[in-house]
Scaffold this motif. Sequence first.
Motif, PDB file in Angstrom:
ATOM      1  N   HIS A 338     -11.259  15.704   0.370  1.00  0.00           N
ATOM      2  CA  HIS A 338      -9.995  16.289   0.806  1.00  0.00           C
ATOM      3  C   HIS A 338      -9.714  17.602   0.072  1.00  0.00           C
ATOM      4  CE1 HIS A 338      -8.992  12.421   2.788  1.00  0.00           C
ATOM      5  NE2 HIS A 338      -8.156  13.147   3.495  1.00  0.00           N
ATOM      6  N   GLY A 339     -10.446  17.843  -0.994  1.00  0.00           N
ATOM      7  CA  GLY A 339     -10.236  19.088  -1.725  1.00  0.00           C
ATOM      8  C   GLY A 339      -8.875  19.102  -2.401  1.00  0.00           C
ATOM      9  N   GLY A 340      -8.307  20.270  -2.567  1.00  0.00           N
ATOM     10  CA  GLY A 340      -7.073  20.438  -3.332  1.00  0.00           C
ATOM     11  C   GLY A 340      -5.946  19.528  -2.888  1.00  0.00           C
ATOM     12  N   VAL A 341      -5.837  19.337  -1.582  1.00  0.00           N
ATOM     13  CA  VAL A 341      -4.714  18.536  -1.099  1.00  0.00           C
ATOM     14  C   VAL A 341      -4.819  17.094  -1.598  1.00  0.00           C
ATOM     15  CG1 VAL A 341      -5.755  17.829   1.112  1.00  0.00           C
ATOM     16  CG2 VAL A 341      -3.281  18.110   0.935  1.00  0.00           C
ATOM     17  N   GLY A 342      -6.052  16.636  -1.843  1.00  0.00           N
ATOM     18  CA  GLY A 342      -6.260  15.279  -2.360  1.00  0.00           C
ATOM     19  C   GLY A 342      -5.729  15.100  -3.764  1.00  0.00           C
ATOM     20  N   MET A 343      -5.531  16.199  -4.464  1.00  0.00           N
ATOM     21  CA  MET A 343      -5.011  16.143  -5.833  1.00  0.00           C
ATOM     22  C   MET A 343      -3.487  16.113  -5.884  1.00  0.00           C
ATOM     23  SD  MET A 343      -7.437  15.920  -8.015  1.00  0.00           S
ATOM     24  CE  MET A 343      -6.502  16.256  -9.509  1.00  0.00           C
ATOM     25  N   THR A 344      -2.847  16.328  -4.737  1.00  0.00           N
ATOM     26  CA  THR A 344      -1.381  16.423  -4.781  1.00  0.00           C
ATOM     27  C   THR A 344      -0.729  15.057  -4.669  1.00  0.00           C
ATOM     28  OG1 THR A 344      -1.183  16.678  -2.375  1.00  0.00           O
ATOM     29  CG2 THR A 344      -1.443  18.694  -3.674  1.00  0.00           C
ATOM     30  N   ASP A 345       0.394  14.920  -5.330  1.00  0.00           N
ATOM     31  CA  ASP A 345       1.137  13.653  -5.264  1.00  0.00           C
ATOM     32  C   ASP A 345       1.712  13.436  -3.871  1.00  0.00           C
ATOM     33  OD1 ASP A 345       2.392  11.329  -6.759  1.00  0.00           O
ATOM     34  OD2 ASP A 345       4.157  12.266  -5.837  1.00  0.00           O
ATOM     35  N   ALA A 346       2.013  14.529  -3.182  1.00  0.00           N
ATOM     36  CA  ALA A 346       2.619  14.397  -1.859  1.00  0.00           C
ATOM     37  C   ALA A 346       1.663  13.771  -0.836  1.00  0.00           C
ATOM     38  CB  ALA A 346       3.073  15.766  -1.353  1.00  0.00           C
ATOM     39  N   PHE A 347       0.379  13.906  -1.095  1.00  0.00           N
ATOM     40  CA  PHE A 347      -0.629  13.378  -0.171  1.00  0.00           C
ATOM     41  C   PHE A 347      -1.018  11.968  -0.630  1.00  0.00           C
ATOM     42  CE2 PHE A 347      -4.752  13.533   2.084  1.00  0.00           C
ATOM     43  CZ  PHE A 347      -4.282  14.023   3.290  1.00  0.00           C
ATOM     44  N   ASP A 348      -1.355  11.097   0.319  1.00  0.00           N
ATOM     45  CA  ASP A 348      -1.490   9.676  -0.039  1.00  0.00           C
ATOM     46  C   ASP A 348      -2.801   9.260  -0.708  1.00  0.00           C
ATOM     47  OD1 ASP A 348       1.042   9.014   0.758  1.00  0.00           O
ATOM     48  OD2 ASP A 348       0.462   8.271   2.744  1.00  0.00           O
ATOM     49  N   VAL A 349      -3.879  10.044  -0.556  1.00  0.00           N
ATOM     50  CA  VAL A 349      -5.161   9.489  -1.035  1.00  0.00           C
ATOM     51  C   VAL A 349      -5.166   9.178  -2.524  1.00  0.00           C
ATOM     52  CG1 VAL A 349      -6.657  10.400   0.803  1.00  0.00           C
ATOM     53  CG2 VAL A 349      -6.360  11.691  -1.315  1.00  0.00           C
ATOM     54  N   GLY A 350      -4.365   9.906  -3.299  1.00  0.00           N
ATOM     55  CA  GLY A 350      -4.298   9.617  -4.724  1.00  0.00           C
ATOM     56  C   GLY A 350      -3.836   8.187  -5.008  1.00  0.00           C
ATOM     57  N   PHE A 351      -2.963   7.676  -4.157  1.00  0.00           N
ATOM     58  CA  PHE A 351      -2.499   6.289  -4.318  1.00  0.00           C
ATOM     59  C   PHE A 351      -3.660   5.293  -4.188  1.00  0.00           C
ATOM     60  CE2 PHE A 351       1.582   8.256  -3.637  1.00  0.00           C
ATOM     61  CZ  PHE A 351       2.519   7.422  -4.226  1.00  0.00           C
ATOM     62  N   PHE A 352      -4.584   5.626  -3.290  1.00  0.00           N
ATOM     63  CA  PHE A 352      -5.743   4.737  -3.110  1.00  0.00           C
ATOM     64  C   PHE A 352      -6.629   4.761  -4.350  1.00  0.00           C
ATOM     65  CE2 PHE A 352      -4.272   5.372   1.182  1.00  0.00           C
ATOM     66  CZ  PHE A 352      -4.474   4.137   1.772  1.00  0.00           C
ATOM     67  N   MET A 353      -6.803   5.974  -4.912  1.00  0.00           N
ATOM     68  CA  MET A 353      -7.619   6.075  -6.117  1.00  0.00           C
ATOM     69  C   MET A 353      -6.991   5.269  -7.255  1.00  0.00           C
ATOM     70  SD  MET A 353      -8.855   9.434  -8.192  1.00  0.00           S
ATOM     71  CE  MET A 353     -10.425   9.612  -7.348  1.00  0.00           C
ATOM     72  N   LYS A 354      -5.691   5.343  -7.383  1.00  0.00           N
ATOM     73  CA  LYS A 354      -5.017   4.633  -8.465  1.00  0.00           C
ATOM     74  C   LYS A 354      -5.106   3.119  -8.284  1.00  0.00           C
ATOM     75  CE  LYS A 354      -1.751   8.412  -9.222  1.00  0.00           C
ATOM     76  NZ  LYS A 354      -0.370   8.863  -8.953  1.00  0.00           N
ATOM     77  N   ARG A 355      -4.872   2.677  -7.063  1.00  0.00           N
ATOM     78  CA  ARG A 355      -4.941   1.228  -6.821  1.00  0.00           C
ATOM     79  C   ARG A 355      -6.359   0.705  -7.058  1.00  0.00           C
ATOM     80  NH1 ARG A 355      -2.948  -3.166  -8.030  1.00  0.00           N
ATOM     81  NH2 ARG A 355      -3.660  -4.911  -6.783  1.00  0.00           N
ATOM     82  N   ALA A 356      -7.345   1.494  -6.626  1.00  0.00           N
ATOM     83  CA  ALA A 356      -8.740   1.065  -6.812  1.00  0.00           C
ATOM     84  C   ALA A 356      -9.060   0.880  -8.290  1.00  0.00           C
ATOM     85  CB  ALA A 356      -9.689   2.084  -6.180  1.00  0.00           C
ATOM     86  N   ARG A 357      -8.545   1.793  -9.119  1.00  0.00           N
ATOM     87  CA  ARG A 357      -8.833   1.691 -10.559  1.00  0.00           C
ATOM     88  C   ARG A 357      -8.239   0.408 -11.147  1.00  0.00           C
ATOM     89  NH1 ARG A 357     -10.627   1.449 -15.018  1.00  0.00           N
ATOM     90  NH2 ARG A 357     -12.380   0.850 -13.778  1.00  0.00           N
ATOM     91  N   VAL A 358      -7.018   0.087 -10.747  1.00  0.00           N
ATOM     92  CA  VAL A 358      -6.366  -1.114 -11.269  1.00  0.00           C
ATOM     93  C   VAL A 358      -7.078  -2.369 -10.756  1.00  0.00           C
ATOM     94  CG1 VAL A 358      -4.229  -2.464 -11.256  1.00  0.00           C
ATOM     95  CG2 VAL A 358      -4.139   0.015 -11.572  1.00  0.00           C
ATOM     96  N   ALA A 359      -7.373  -2.390  -9.460  1.00  0.00           N
ATOM     97  CA  ALA A 359      -8.001  -3.584  -8.878  1.00  0.00           C
ATOM     98  C   ALA A 359      -9.428  -3.764  -9.387  1.00  0.00           C
ATOM     99  CB  ALA A 359      -7.989  -3.478  -7.348  1.00  0.00           C
ATOM    100  N   GLN A 360     -10.102  -2.662  -9.659  1.00  0.00           N
ATOM    101  CA  GLN A 360     -11.441  -2.746 -10.264  1.00  0.00           C
ATOM    102  C   GLN A 360     -11.359  -3.483 -11.597  1.00  0.00           C
ATOM    103  OE1 GLN A 360     -14.821  -2.416 -10.787  1.00  0.00           O
ATOM    104  NE2 GLN A 360     -15.189  -0.250 -11.021  1.00  0.00           N
ATOM    105  N   GLU A 361     -10.317  -3.191 -12.374  1.00  0.00           N
ATOM    106  CA  GLU A 361     -10.183  -3.773 -13.706  1.00  0.00           C
ATOM    107  C   GLU A 361      -9.704  -5.234 -13.656  1.00  0.00           C
ATOM    108  OE1 GLU A 361     -11.147  -1.374 -15.922  1.00  0.00           O
ATOM    109  OE2 GLU A 361     -11.294  -3.053 -17.310  1.00  0.00           O
ATOM    110  N   PHE A 362      -8.938  -5.539 -12.616  1.00  0.00           N
ATOM    111  CA  PHE A 362      -8.287  -6.838 -12.492  1.00  0.00           C
ATOM    112  C   PHE A 362      -9.326  -7.960 -12.338  1.00  0.00           C
ATOM    113  CE2 PHE A 362      -4.528  -8.938  -9.990  1.00  0.00           C
ATOM    114  CZ  PHE A 362      -4.143  -9.602 -11.138  1.00  0.00           C
ATOM    115  N   PHE A 363      -9.290  -8.951 -13.216  1.00  0.00           N
ATOM    116  CA  PHE A 363     -10.206 -10.099 -13.181  1.00  0.00           C
ATOM    117  C   PHE A 363     -11.670  -9.708 -13.356  1.00  0.00           C
ATOM    118  CE2 PHE A 363      -6.789 -12.013 -10.323  1.00  0.00           C
ATOM    119  CZ  PHE A 363      -6.182 -12.694 -11.371  1.00  0.00           C
ATOM    120  N   GLY A 364     -11.917  -8.626 -14.043  1.00  0.00           N
ATOM    121  CA  GLY A 364     -13.286  -8.250 -14.368  1.00  0.00           C
ATOM    122  C   GLY A 364     -13.805  -7.129 -13.497  1.00  0.00           C
TER     123      GLY A 364
END
Lengths: 379, 391
Positions: A338-364
């Motif tokens: 997504h390039g620069g727009v993917g880095m913005t809080d206004a755009f949703d893909v960052g939420f997916f990256m954050k959730r993935a990091r937490v769920a990756q850690e959850f239960f191993g």
Amino acid sequence: MALILNEEQTQLRDSVQGFLADKAPVAHLRKLRDDRDPTGFSRDLWKAFAEMGFCGLLVPEAQGGSGLGYVEAGVVMEAIGENLTPSPFLSTALLGVTALMRGAGAQRNAELMEKIVSGDLLIALAVDERAKHRPREIAMEARRSGNGFTLTGSKTFVVDGHVADRLVVAARTAGAPGETAGLTLFLVDPKVKGVEIERTMMVDAHNGARIRFDSVAVDADAVLGDVDNGWTLLEGVLNVGRAAVAAELSGVGEAAFARTAAYLRERKQFGKIIGEFQALQHRAAHLYSELEITRAAVLKALQTLDQNFDKAGPIVAIAKARAGASTTLAVQEAVQMHGGVGMTDAFDVGFFMKRARVAQEFFGDAAFHADQLARLNAY
Amino acid sequence: VSDLEAFRAETRAWLAANCPADMRTPLDDDEDRCWGGRKWTFKSEGQRLWLERMAARGWTAPEWPKPYGAGLSREELKILRQEMRAIGARSPLDSFGIWMLGPALLKYGTEAQKQKYLPPIVRGEIRWCQGYSEPNAGSDLASLATRAEDRGDHFIVNGQKIWTSYADKADWIFCLVRTNPTAAKHKGISFALFDMTTKGVTTRPILLISGKSPFCETFFDDVRVEKENVVGEIDKGWDVAKYLLTHEREMISGMGLPAGRPLGQVAANTIGSENGMLADPMLRADIARFDVDAAAFQIALERFGDMAKAGLANPATSSMLKYYGSELNKRRHELAMAAGGSDALEWESERSRGGEAARAWLRTKANSIEGGTSEVQLNIIAKRILDLPGA
């Protein structure tokens, strides 16, 4: 058994996906975050889950539940992942119910079950004590005292811990950290004296909590399963959590990928649709392959929990390891493509990256589960 | 379910009674495989019996419809595979006829062609090779130039194929030839079958980096091919070719399946263990991640079989499986070399069974080239599944 969803499961998938896309898309999570919502999820949505039979999804029909299995639970989790919907579904309807059903029998906790099914009781699972998931290393002490036990120690990464009406707590009644013998599960009312809960808002705007237990007195009937022999019960509950989070991760990865592929088909640079560039095509095709293979492993893990619960360890490890790794790739590629727009809080893909990091850690994480598989294969 | 349980019990009993003891040991190397054909010499009486017995039940092509195969359902096929795995039974027959040509004949062949060619394939009596690639038609296969001139009731074929697997050992060839040189490149190709002993066919093995010659150059010099030997319509062989390729890709993706001794065990033998864990933590981690992926891939193959049966699979999925399976197999052999250390580097000793590990490792490098390179598979996924533009 065929590795595809049957007709009822496909209908369930379509209806829950439609429901969440309508009622709780990413904007819903964004609003909860921006409002600094004290609960961290929508209680109205949880009531709607109850009406649809999701709160009691695993609860037998005889007790007012839906009497469904882990494949159906995974279908709901995947839709939760696709929409990043914050919900106590995992902590209460899957982990809590599994712990109660397998650790006490539905009968003993009939009253609690009824409240779970109606969406009026929340449960949280308290296992981890340090920054990495190491259930064998549990050190929290449960000392025999009078008719019951006294719990002392601390837990972290307790999802929905700050709103839970009951905690399922893993503590050591015997043995030393590193040993699987000597563990016991307790059902604890967080309002009793000595329980101190700190909500820890996580990077993905989902719930977490650190909980301190300072000489917390519980009765003998707080024990779920057998004293000192709680490892099998705990592993079972954790395996449910791992497979469920793997299904959620699968949904997170699919949704991040779908957005990325759509962007590749519309974004123009150098006078071309960027999806025409082979450098991006090959990365997208590789990512697709990774996600599809993970999807198969996740479905197999859920089916195995339904059919052969006690033998699900290896396939659950495979599914969680795969889901952690492939969804991590999906969200990284999503932001990059997504390039620069993917880095913005206004755009949703960052939420997916954050959730993935937490769920990756959850239960191993993927490394934990690859290690589990190596142990199971004796090398 | 009770029918399936009965099938399982029956299968288990039959396998127990009929699988020879030496067909229940792991393959030491590729030389242990049974390919059949007119020129085949069985490695043991057990190998001969195993093929004969399995073929008699149609279990060399278990999912083919009757009367050619055993007509097993998807569930029965899974049970047969599980029960064979449970006793470590080897495949009774490795065969391009079963893996590639047969499915194409079942779909595109005439009744007469099916009756002529399928039974000897199932019995392992005729060994087939594949005449696809040419020196100037690799990834761009449809640009092939081998010419088939129309002479009324037959064609005269001239040209050259390359990378023809086991052409020197094969009895017959299924071959792509250009029957219409003026049409667009995909539209003038026909799919022809002919005997490798036909006058004008010669083969020359190609020495590979493994020191072996599984591939050949194959030359056609005025080779006569009857028109009745064309599968599908003349000039429309590309459809047959593509359909067969999806089966070839599935066959190659099968290389991603667990095979031989587990890597963790191989490494433990050379490196040793500490507290039950491989004494090389970095290699252990690499092997563990590989095992995760290989196990998931095996499940994915099962899932896509189920999806195909239910009519839910995108045909281009075979490209994904081919891509993933071949890359996995290369990874497996890189790890096997690391696990074997210098033992795996010996090239000729009896101890190393003639450099089996190193030669197998080098052979796998072709996996991501043959049957369409990994890059071609990724192109196909991008175009046919992801619907990306201009791909």
